[in-house]
Design a protein around this motif. Structure first.
Motif, PDB file in Angstrom:
ATOM      1  N   UNK A  82      10.264 -14.369  10.287  1.00 18.70           N
ATOM      2  CA  UNK A  82       8.882 -14.739   9.951  1.00 18.70           C
ATOM      3  C   UNK A  82       7.872 -13.841  10.654  1.00 18.70           C
ATOM      4  N   UNK A  83       8.295 -13.253  11.775  1.00 15.91           N
ATOM      5  CA  UNK A  83       7.371 -12.375  12.490  1.00 15.91           C
ATOM      6  C   UNK A  83       7.003 -11.154  11.665  1.00 15.91           C
ATOM      7  N   UNK A  84       7.834 -10.790  10.695  1.00 21.14           N
ATOM      8  CA  UNK A  84       7.491  -9.675   9.805  1.00 21.14           C
ATOM      9  C   UNK A  84       6.235 -10.008   9.007  1.00 21.14           C
ATOM     10  N   UNK A  85       6.150 -11.271   8.558  1.00 19.85           N
ATOM     11  CA  UNK A  85       4.951 -11.692   7.838  1.00 19.85           C
ATOM     12  C   UNK A  85       3.727 -11.666   8.740  1.00 19.85           C
ATOM     13  N   UNK A  86       3.904 -12.110   9.968  1.00 19.43           N
ATOM     14  CA  UNK A  86       2.779 -12.128  10.896  1.00 19.43           C
ATOM     15  C   UNK A  86       2.276 -10.715  11.179  1.00 19.43           C
ATOM     16  N   UNK A  87       3.181  -9.778  11.290  1.00 16.06           N
ATOM     17  CA  UNK A  87       2.783  -8.390  11.528  1.00 16.06           C
ATOM     18  C   UNK A  87       2.021  -7.831  10.332  1.00 16.06           C
ATOM     19  N   UNK A  88       2.459  -8.214   9.118  1.00 16.15           N
ATOM     20  CA  UNK A  88       1.757  -7.738   7.930  1.00 16.15           C
ATOM     21  C   UNK A  88       0.331  -8.284   7.894  1.00 16.15           C
ATOM     22  N   UNK A  89       0.177  -9.545   8.226  1.00 17.07           N
ATOM     23  CA  UNK A  89      -1.147 -10.157   8.227  1.00 17.07           C
ATOM     24  C   UNK A  89      -2.084  -9.411   9.166  1.00 17.07           C
ATOM     25  N   UNK A  90      -1.565  -8.998  10.318  1.00 14.50           N
ATOM     26  CA  UNK A  90      -2.413  -8.371  11.335  1.00 14.50           C
ATOM     27  C   UNK A  90      -2.578  -6.865  11.164  1.00 14.50           C
ATOM     28  N   UNK A  91      -1.562  -6.209  10.600  1.00 18.06           N
ATOM     29  CA  UNK A  91      -1.573  -4.744  10.668  1.00 18.06           C
ATOM     30  C   UNK A  91      -1.395  -4.010   9.343  1.00 18.06           C
ATOM     31  N   UNK A  92      -1.019  -4.697   8.287  1.00 20.71           N
ATOM     32  CA  UNK A  92      -0.742  -4.011   7.025  1.00 20.71           C
ATOM     33  C   UNK A  92      -2.030  -3.892   6.218  1.00 20.71           C
ATOM     34  N   UNK A  93      -2.469  -2.667   5.957  1.00 19.78           N
ATOM     35  CA  UNK A  93      -3.735  -2.434   5.274  1.00 19.78           C
ATOM     36  C   UNK A  93      -3.719  -2.948   3.834  1.00 19.78           C
ATOM     37  N   UNK A  94      -2.629  -2.716   3.116  1.00 19.79           N
ATOM     38  CA  UNK A  94      -2.566  -3.157   1.723  1.00 19.79           C
ATOM     39  C   UNK A  94      -2.591  -4.676   1.634  1.00 19.79           C
ATOM     40  N   UNK A  95      -1.895  -5.345   2.540  1.00 21.25           N
ATOM     41  CA  UNK A  95      -1.907  -6.806   2.582  1.00 21.25           C
ATOM     42  C   UNK A  95      -3.329  -7.302   2.809  1.00 21.25           C
ATOM     43  N   UNK A  96      -4.007  -6.682   3.751  1.00 17.48           N
ATOM     44  CA  UNK A  96      -5.376  -7.092   4.058  1.00 17.48           C
ATOM     45  C   UNK A  96      -6.320  -6.822   2.897  1.00 17.48           C
ATOM     46  N   UNK A  97      -6.089  -5.718   2.176  1.00 16.95           N
ATOM     47  CA  UNK A  97      -6.927  -5.417   1.012  1.00 16.95           C
ATOM     48  C   UNK A  97      -6.787  -6.494  -0.063  1.00 16.95           C
ATOM     49  N   UNK A  98      -5.565  -6.953  -0.279  1.00 18.21           N
ATOM     50  CA  UNK A  98      -5.340  -8.002  -1.272  1.00 18.21           C
ATOM     51  C   UNK A  98      -6.072  -9.284  -0.870  1.00 18.21           C
ATOM     52  N   UNK A  99      -6.075  -9.573   0.426  1.00 16.35           N
ATOM     53  CA  UNK A  99      -6.687 -10.807   0.918  1.00 16.35           C
ATOM     54  C   UNK A  99      -8.213 -10.755   0.930  1.00 16.35           C
ATOM     55  N   UNK A 100      -8.761  -9.574   1.129  1.00 18.38           N
ATOM     56  CA  UNK A 100     -10.223  -9.466   1.272  1.00 18.38           C
ATOM     57  C   UNK A 100     -10.922  -9.002   0.009  1.00 18.38           C
ATOM     58  N   UNK A 101     -10.173  -8.664  -1.034  1.00 19.39           N
ATOM     59  CA  UNK A 101     -10.765  -8.188  -2.279  1.00 19.39           C
ATOM     60  C   UNK A 101     -11.712  -9.226  -2.870  1.00 19.39           C
ATOM     61  N   UNK A 102     -12.883  -8.773  -3.304  1.00 26.78           N
ATOM     62  CA  UNK A 102     -13.829  -9.657  -3.983  1.00 26.78           C
ATOM     63  C   UNK A 102     -13.286  -9.948  -5.377  1.00 26.78           C
ATOM     64  N   UNK A 103     -12.839 -11.168  -5.582  1.00 26.85           N
ATOM     65  CA  UNK A 103     -12.250 -11.570  -6.854  1.00 26.85           C
ATOM     66  C   UNK A 103     -13.195 -12.440  -7.680  1.00 26.85           C
ATOM     67  N   UNK A 104     -14.392 -12.640  -7.172  1.00 24.06           N
ATOM     68  CA  UNK A 104     -15.345 -13.514  -7.862  1.00 24.06           C
ATOM     69  C   UNK A 104     -16.689 -12.808  -8.083  1.00 24.06           C
ATOM     70  N   UNK A 105     -16.691 -11.576  -8.584  1.00 22.89           N
ATOM     71  CA  UNK A 105     -17.953 -10.842  -8.723  1.00 22.89           C
ATOM     72  C   UNK A 105     -18.941 -11.504  -9.675  1.00 22.89           C
ATOM     73  N   UNK A 106     -18.425 -12.237 -10.660  1.00 23.44           N
ATOM     74  CA  UNK A 106     -19.314 -12.885 -11.628  1.00 23.44           C
ATOM     75  C   UNK A 106     -19.622 -14.332 -11.250  1.00 23.44           C
ATOM     76  N   UNK A 107     -19.091 -14.774 -10.101  1.00 28.46           N
ATOM     77  CA  UNK A 107     -19.282 -16.164  -9.682  1.00 28.46           C
ATOM     78  C   UNK A 107     -19.834 -16.245  -8.261  1.00 28.46           C
ATOM     79  N   UNK A 108     -20.623 -15.257  -7.914  1.00 26.43           N
ATOM     80  CA  UNK A 108     -21.250 -15.280  -6.599  1.00 26.43           C
ATOM     81  C   UNK A 108     -20.506 -14.524  -5.518  1.00 26.43           C
ATOM     82  N   UNK A 109     -19.356 -13.939  -5.870  1.00 29.26           N
ATOM     83  CA  UNK A 109     -18.596 -13.154  -4.906  1.00 29.26           C
ATOM     84  C   UNK A 109     -17.722 -14.021  -4.008  1.00 29.26           C
TER      85      UNK A 109
END
Length: 283
Positions: A82-109
């Motif tokens: 499970x620590x592999x997942x934790x490392x991805x959350x903290x350090x993986x750029x692509x993982x973070x991009x998926x999580x922070x992507x604005x997916x609601x541009x037409x609904x207020x962001x």
């Protein structure tokens, strides 16, 4: 350059061959159900492509239960992975991009934090019921696998077993065993599963799991179905003599007052939730 998403990698682990499963649930806001589902699918796709050798992740939605509630099953060999997942959350750029992507541009962001209702994420740890089945000598490495995988719980051939990777629908059944009758409750759980597995090979596969790091003696069945329609066949088993004999067995010893299978569990604690694999077009 292409905007096509990468082809999904087939992960190595699923409900039959893993030793440790994280079952996560989250409730989507009704107005963001489509975007939230797309986020969940993108995240699962990335996790499986990046870590599919050691982690198998699948996302489902409730179809008979709470509307727009998602379920993730994250299958691992042991909690150490499970620590592999934790490392991805903290350090993986692509993982973070998926999580922070604005997916609601037409609904207020906003990203996933706006899509899900606050406080609705929860996790339970499910482990294949230990002491059930007998893996062939050397088939399981105890240093790598937290407990014997569920594949060994049944005589149903492994090549036709349905799992979280292949099922068209899953019935998640949960029940709270009485503390003093927990062993008998487990025996019943395994017998029920094996009856289904023997009666419906290729259509249904049931495994028993125990909740750990949570509510003691809470049992979980994953009843994997070829399709949701197969549940009618499961219900029809109740009319068979063998099924009736299974449920007519005396299961509570006289020292505890005697009784049948229903006396093994806390009343009202047994409940079923019906899940189907989530696809972005499922609505």
């Amino acid at each position: 350059m292409t905007d096509e998403k990468p082809k999904d990698r087939v992960p190595a682990l699923h409900s039959a061959n893993s030793g440790f499963t994280v079952h996560r649930t989250g409730q989507l806001e009704y107005g963001f159900a489509t975007e939230g589902g797309e986020f969940a699918s993108d995240l699962v796709r990335y996790l499986n492509n990046a870590q599919g050798d050691l982690i198998g992740t699948y996302v489902f939605k409730e179809v008979l239960g709470v509307r727009d509630r998602l379920h993730w099953f994250v299958h691992l060999k042991s909690p150490h992975d499970y620590q592999r997942l934790l490392k991805m959350v903290d350090h993986d750029r692509e993982y973070q991009d998926i999580s922070t992507l604005d997916r609601l541009p037409a609904k207020g962001g906003g990203n996933w934090e706006r899509m899900f209702m606050p406080g609705t994420f929860s996790e339970r740890i499910l482990c294949p019921q230990h002491g059930v089945g007998h893996p062939p000598e050397g088939a399981v490495d105890p240093a790598a696998m937290f407990t014997d995988p569920a594949v060994y719980q049944t005589s149903q051939p492994a090549d036709i077993q349905l799992t979280t990777a292949t099922a068209g629908a899953i019935v998640l059944r949960t029940a709270k065993a009485r503390y003093t009758l927990r062993d008998q409750a487990r025996y019943y759980g395994v017998e029920w599963s094996e009856y289904v597995n023997t009666a419906l090979p290729g259509d249904a596969t049931a495994f028993l799991y125990e909740e750990i790091f949570g509510h003691q003696d809470t049992l979980h069945w994953l009843l994997h179905l070829r399709s949701l329609d197969v549940y009618e066949k499961v219900e029809a088993l109740a009319g068979e003599a063998g099924y009736q004999e299974l449920h007519a067995k005396k299961r509570v010893p006289d020292t505890h007052g005697g009784g049948g299978w229903g006396d093994l569990f806390v009343p009202g604690s047994m409940q079923d939730t019906v899940l189907v694999p989530f696809t972005p077009t499922a609505g």
